[in-house]
Design an enzyme around this catalytic site. Sequence first.
Site, PDB file in Angstrom:
ATOM      1  N   LYS A  85      12.560  15.739 -13.547  1.00  0.00           N
ATOM      2  CA  LYS A  85      12.407  16.733 -12.474  1.00  0.00           C
ATOM      3  C   LYS A  85      12.910  16.167 -11.139  1.00  0.00           C
ATOM      4  CE  LYS A  85       7.630  15.233 -11.684  1.00  0.00           C
ATOM      5  NZ  LYS A  85       6.205  15.527 -11.963  1.00  0.00           N
ATOM      6  N   TYR A 140      15.963   0.501  19.586  1.00  0.00           N
ATOM      7  CA  TYR A 140      15.233   1.484  20.394  1.00  0.00           C
ATOM      8  C   TYR A 140      13.848   0.962  20.770  1.00  0.00           C
ATOM      9  CZ  TYR A 140      18.433   5.389  19.400  1.00  0.00           C
ATOM     10  OH  TYR A 140      19.497   6.213  19.330  1.00  0.00           O
ATOM     11  N   MET A 148      18.436   6.299  12.963  1.00  0.00           N
ATOM     12  CA  MET A 148      18.842   7.301  11.982  1.00  0.00           C
ATOM     13  C   MET A 148      19.929   6.766  11.032  1.00  0.00           C
ATOM     14  SD  MET A 148      20.325  11.137  12.589  1.00  0.00           S
ATOM     15  CE  MET A 148      18.930  11.709  13.550  1.00  0.00           C
TER      16      MET A 148
HETATM   17  C1  LIG Z   1       5.714  14.477 -12.793  1.00  0.00           C
HETATM   18  C2  LIG Z   1       4.952  14.720 -14.036  1.00  0.00           C
HETATM   19  C3  LIG Z   1       4.948  13.779 -15.091  1.00  0.00           C
HETATM   20  C4  LIG Z   1       5.546  12.391 -14.939  1.00  0.00           C
HETATM   21  O1  LIG Z   1       4.631  11.589 -14.225  1.00  0.00           O
HETATM   22  P1  LIG Z   1       4.904  10.035 -13.866  1.00  0.00           P
HETATM   23  O2  LIG Z   1       3.677   9.608 -13.163  1.00  0.00           O
HETATM   24  O3  LIG Z   1       6.109  10.034 -12.989  1.00  0.00           O
HETATM   25  O4  LIG Z   1       5.143   9.321 -15.134  1.00  0.00           O
HETATM   26  C5  LIG Z   1       4.346  14.128 -16.294  1.00  0.00           C
HETATM   27  N1  LIG Z   1       3.746  15.333 -16.437  1.00  0.00           N
HETATM   28  C6  LIG Z   1       3.691  16.247 -15.435  1.00  0.00           C
HETATM   29  C7  LIG Z   1       2.988  17.528 -15.664  1.00  0.00           C
HETATM   30  C8  LIG Z   1       4.286  15.970 -14.213  1.00  0.00           C
HETATM   31  O5  LIG Z   1       4.216  16.869 -13.211  1.00  0.00           O
END
Ligand SMILES: *Cc1c(COP(=O)(O)O)cnc(C)c1O
Length: 363
Positions: A44, A258, A306
């Site tokens: 994701k 800065y 930046m």
């Molecule tokens: C993001 C997520 C994972 C992966 O979790 P990690 O801690 O990155 O291993 C697994 N299941 C769900 C539902 C998630 O949202």
Amino acid sequence: MSVLATPSVDNTRSRLVIDLDAIARNYAALQALTPKAETSAVVKANAYGLGAGPVARRLAKQGARTFFVATVEEGAAVREALGDPLPDIWVFAGYRAKDRPLYVKHRLGAILNQPGETAQFRAAPTGPCAIHIDTGMARLGYGAGDISGLLNALQNLDVSMIMSHLACSEDAASTQNLRQLERFTALTNALPETRLSLANTGGVLLGESYQFDVTRPGIGLYGATADLDADTPFEPVVKLEAPILQLREIDAGDTVGYGATYVAHSPRLVATVGAGYADGLPRALSGAGCARIAGLRAPILGRISMDLTTIDVTGLEHEIAQGAVPEFFGPDLYQAAALDGTLPYEILTGLGARAERIYKGAS
Ligand SMILES: *Cc1c(COP(=O)(O)O)cnc(C)c1O
């Protein structure tokens, strides 16, 4: 203060170097921890900022057959990158009938999180589905009180997985883990028999009783865990290379950056490098974090701006003359997260809006 000849690098842009072979080795390490379960890959948020296409392709080559994404659009991108209809791609966000054409076209798996989603899915199923049940996170998923209705709603549907998510998996001592494990077991006993999935990276590390049939690691693939106090069993996979744009000697009493927050107490050799907070270097590393040059520490002096960061390279003239480039993150990802009061997850997803991406081990 005097400016020295800059090293002969033409490149003025930061580079995010992503080691796909290291990601594949982390996948293999997760598999070795769970010999009885299938190891899926959570890709994701563009594979936690590292690039869903190259990462998913490399993991598929390594043997991954099941992927998870957050949204339908991410799922479509992963399917296009894989160019293969076989790996399963499941979508966490939940099913909406308006997305049906995308589910069908890209062969995405619907995860049903609540009764309304199951009703929309039942009206025109797209294929097998998964059910998400909540066992103590109160984020997504069916609650314990919805389970009897769920049984009816599942009639004639092809349910290929039931999943839940752990709230405290990075903390092996938390009683929340056992509470969720017991709820998961009780609720899934009341549902049709199918493959079960509970463990994210932290869950995998909790041991076999949490691993069930399919594990869902994300952060472990990318070289970290959510527990900053533990040694990660996974290899670093990403570093940000920042070219040296200018080198200067400063005297005792001179200031840097800065706010003039750094005041030299002795003569220093300062390198100005071409990466700043817009490249994903957390500003909280100002005056606290470090870069590495040929593995040696080069402390950050003064404020990160930046586009630019100033580092102390006194004593590193030889390495620089040899062409060594300053690097951030890599083995210092945990330290950066701790200084920023955050987790490796947030650092990774904030990387590379500007950096050129270089993939090592691309297939
Ligand atoms: C993001 C997520 C994972 C992966 O979790 P990690 O801690 O990155 O291993 C697994 N299941 C769900 C539902 C998630 O949202």
